[in-house]
Structures are given as C-alpha cells and as structure tokens.
Design an enzyme around this catalytic site. Structure first.
Site, short mmCIF file in Angstrom:
data_model
loop_
_atom_site.label_atom_id
_atom_site.label_comp_id
_atom_site.label_asym_id
_atom_site.label_seq_id
_atom_site.Cartn_x
_atom_site.Cartn_y
_atom_site.Cartn_z
N ASN A 14 16.94 27.57 50.79
CA ASN A 14 17.05 28.10 52.15
C ASN A 14 17.78 27.11 53.05
O ASN A 14 17.43 25.94 53.10
CB ASN A 14 15.64 28.37 52.72
CG ASN A 14 15.68 29.14 54.02
OD1 ASN A 14 16.36 28.77 54.96
ND2 ASN A 14 14.93 30.23 54.09
N CYS A 76 8.56 30.87 54.39
CA CYS A 76 9.09 31.85 53.43
C CYS A 76 8.22 33.09 53.52
O CYS A 76 7.11 33.11 52.99
CB CYS A 76 9.12 31.31 52.01
SG CYS A 76 9.99 32.44 50.87
N LEU A 77 8.74 34.09 54.18
CA LEU A 77 7.97 35.31 54.45
C LEU A 77 7.62 36.06 53.17
O LEU A 77 6.46 36.39 52.92
CB LEU A 77 8.77 36.19 55.41
CG LEU A 77 8.17 37.51 55.85
CD1 LEU A 77 8.56 37.80 57.30
CD2 LEU A 77 8.64 38.66 54.96
N VAL A 78 8.61 36.32 52.32
CA VAL A 78 8.36 37.17 51.15
C VAL A 78 7.49 36.47 50.11
O VAL A 78 6.73 37.13 49.39
CB VAL A 78 9.69 37.66 50.54
CG1 VAL A 78 10.41 36.54 49.80
CG2 VAL A 78 9.46 38.85 49.62
N TYR A 133 16.09 41.82 50.46
CA TYR A 133 15.46 41.78 49.14
C TYR A 133 15.89 42.92 48.23
O TYR A 133 16.40 43.95 48.67
CB TYR A 133 13.94 41.81 49.29
CG TYR A 133 13.41 40.89 50.35
CD1 TYR A 133 13.67 39.51 50.29
CD2 TYR A 133 12.67 41.37 51.43
CE1 TYR A 133 13.18 38.66 51.28
CE2 TYR A 133 12.19 40.53 52.41
CZ TYR A 133 12.46 39.18 52.34
OH TYR A 133 12.00 38.34 53.31
N ASN A 163 18.95 33.72 46.40
CA ASN A 163 18.58 33.27 47.74
C ASN A 163 19.70 32.52 48.44
O ASN A 163 19.81 32.56 49.66
CB ASN A 163 17.32 32.39 47.69
CG ASN A 163 16.60 32.37 49.02
OD1 ASN A 163 16.42 33.40 49.66
ND2 ASN A 163 16.17 31.19 49.45
N CYS A 194 13.38 38.13 57.08
CA CYS A 194 13.56 37.05 56.11
C CYS A 194 14.12 35.86 56.86
O CYS A 194 15.08 36.01 57.64
CB CYS A 194 14.55 37.48 55.02
SG CYS A 194 15.05 36.16 53.89
N VAL A 195 13.56 34.66 56.64
CA VAL A 195 14.05 33.49 57.37
C VAL A 195 15.34 32.92 56.80
O VAL A 195 15.93 32.01 57.37
CB VAL A 195 12.99 32.37 57.45
CG1 VAL A 195 11.82 32.79 58.33
CG2 VAL A 195 12.52 31.96 56.06
#
Length: 252
Positions: A14, A76-78, A133, A163, A194-195
C-alpha cells in the site's frame, strides 16, 4: 498548537494511505502531525494473503508503541471485513489491549471501523460503494456493511486483484464507476471503499457533480483519527464528511 504522532499499520504494497492521510491532516488549521508506519507483507488481495497479513499485526503494534504514537490507524479495510461481521470491534479491542499492556493510551482507529463509524456519525444509512476488489471480496464488504445496519443501494467492483495495481487505478476510471451507479436513493457515496485506491482529489469534484455527500476510506480514517485525538473532525476541501456539522445540515 499541539503536535500529534500518528501511527499507521499498512499492507506492504500500500502506498496510497500514507499519502492521503498526511495530505488530509496537513490541512488542519492549528494542529501539526507526524506519521510513523509499520508494514505487514501483502501483495495479492486474496483471502489467504489477507489472513497471513493480519497475523503480523502484533509486531506492528509493538513497533508503533515504541514510537509513542498518540493515535494508531489499522489501515486495511478489506483485511478486516473479509474475516466476518463485527471483526473491526474484535481487532480494535485486541490492539487496544496490546497498547494498554505497553502503557500507551493511544487513540485507535481501524479503516473498517472508521467507515462504519463515520457513516453512523452523519446518519448516512443508505450508501453506494466503489471498490477495487474482485467480486467475491466485494460481496463480503457489502455483507459486512449490511450487517452493521447500512443499506447498500448499489455498488461496483473494478476487479483489480494486485494491490500494487490498485494504487495505480486512474481517477477517470473511479469517476466513471461512480457515474454508473444508481444513486437515486443514496444518502452518500463511498468513492473509494479501500485505502489503497486513490480518490482524495476527486472527492469534492464528484460531490459537486453528483449532488450528494462523497467520502472514502481515507477521509473516514481522518475523521475518526481527529475524533480520537479530541479534535473537531473538520478539514477543508475533503467533502461533506469533514465539513462542520452546521454546514452539512444547512446544505441538506
């Protein structure tokens, strides 16, 4: 004026959240911030890699505790939402306990919890989503938010599994995806759920074009970080979420 140290736990691939969160908080009119990161290995956004990444959390929390951060963002959201409904509460409880063992009274925010809490704070219960995603993971995010009492009125998944590539999705593609959604019943649009998918410069532009509040995982993170530090969650040019409440009410 006070200075605040912000810790960020991020996937190793990320690069966006470490750009957008500092860019947002740099707009604060009086406070100053520094940013301190710790990374968890993750390249492909798959269930297996997300589980392996989450297993590295404890080391990252210890590293940031050593830095004496004032607030910590688990970014990390997901990775959290893919573990099932309510996972952000379990993660936040575990991290808070680990910080307490180190004697560190840091504010704690997860990207997953921040999105849920920010939407609740503004009473935006009907939401549309743009996500990078693959569809199976996107459906898990939808189910997670629905389990929190939100109504997902429409959503789109761009189906980018790498990613690193998520961090390079052109803004034009994100805006095009937003325009494809049925927003007739939406209270708000999450332009980047999503970040890692960049969207910060797009938020005020899309908000003006579509005529409803627009936020992202990053702006929700900034909103909740400010609240955790006891600061008003207000920043310029970042959409209605980070606008003063009276202005949001007037606009509505």
């Amino acid at each position: 004026m006070s200075h605040h140290r912000i810790g960020m736990i991020v996937p190793s691939s990320n690069v966006t959240v470490e750009t957008e969160i500092p860019a947002l908080l740099a707009r604060h009119p009086s406070e100053t911030f520094s940013f301190h990161g710790s990374r968890m290995r993750m390249h492909k956004v798959t269930p297996e890699e997300l589980v392996a990444m989450n297993a590295q959390r404890g080391r990252c929390v210890d590293e940031l505790a050593d830095a004496g951060v004032d607030a910590l963002l688990y970014a990390c959201l997901v990775a959290v939402m893919a573990q099932g409904p309510g996972e952000h509460r379990r993660v936040e409880t575990a991290v808070a306990a680990q910080l307490a063992e180190r004697g560190l009274p840091a504010g704690l925010v997860s990207s997953a919890g921040a999105l849920v809490d920010a939407l609740a704070a503004r009473s935006w219960g009907r939401v549309a989503l743009v996500m990078p995603y693959m569809k199976p993971l996107a459906r898990q995010v939808v189910a997670y938010l629905e389990a929190e009492g939100l109504e997902i009125v429409d959503w789109v998944a761009l189906e980018v599994g790498d990613n690193t590539e998520v961090g390079c999705i052109p803004g034009s593609r994100v805006v095009e995806a937003a325009r494809s959604l049925d927003l007739s019943r939406a209270d708000a649009l999450v332009l980047s759920c999503c970040v890692q998918m960049p969207s910060l410069p797009l938020i005020p532009v899309v908000e003006q074009e579509l005529g409803l509040p627009v936020l992202s995982a990053a702006t929700a993170g900034a909103f909740c970080l400010l609240r955790s530090l006891g600061l008003p969650p207000e920043l310029p040019d970042a959409g209605s979420l980070l606008t003063a409440r009276s202005e949001v009410a007037h606009a509505g």
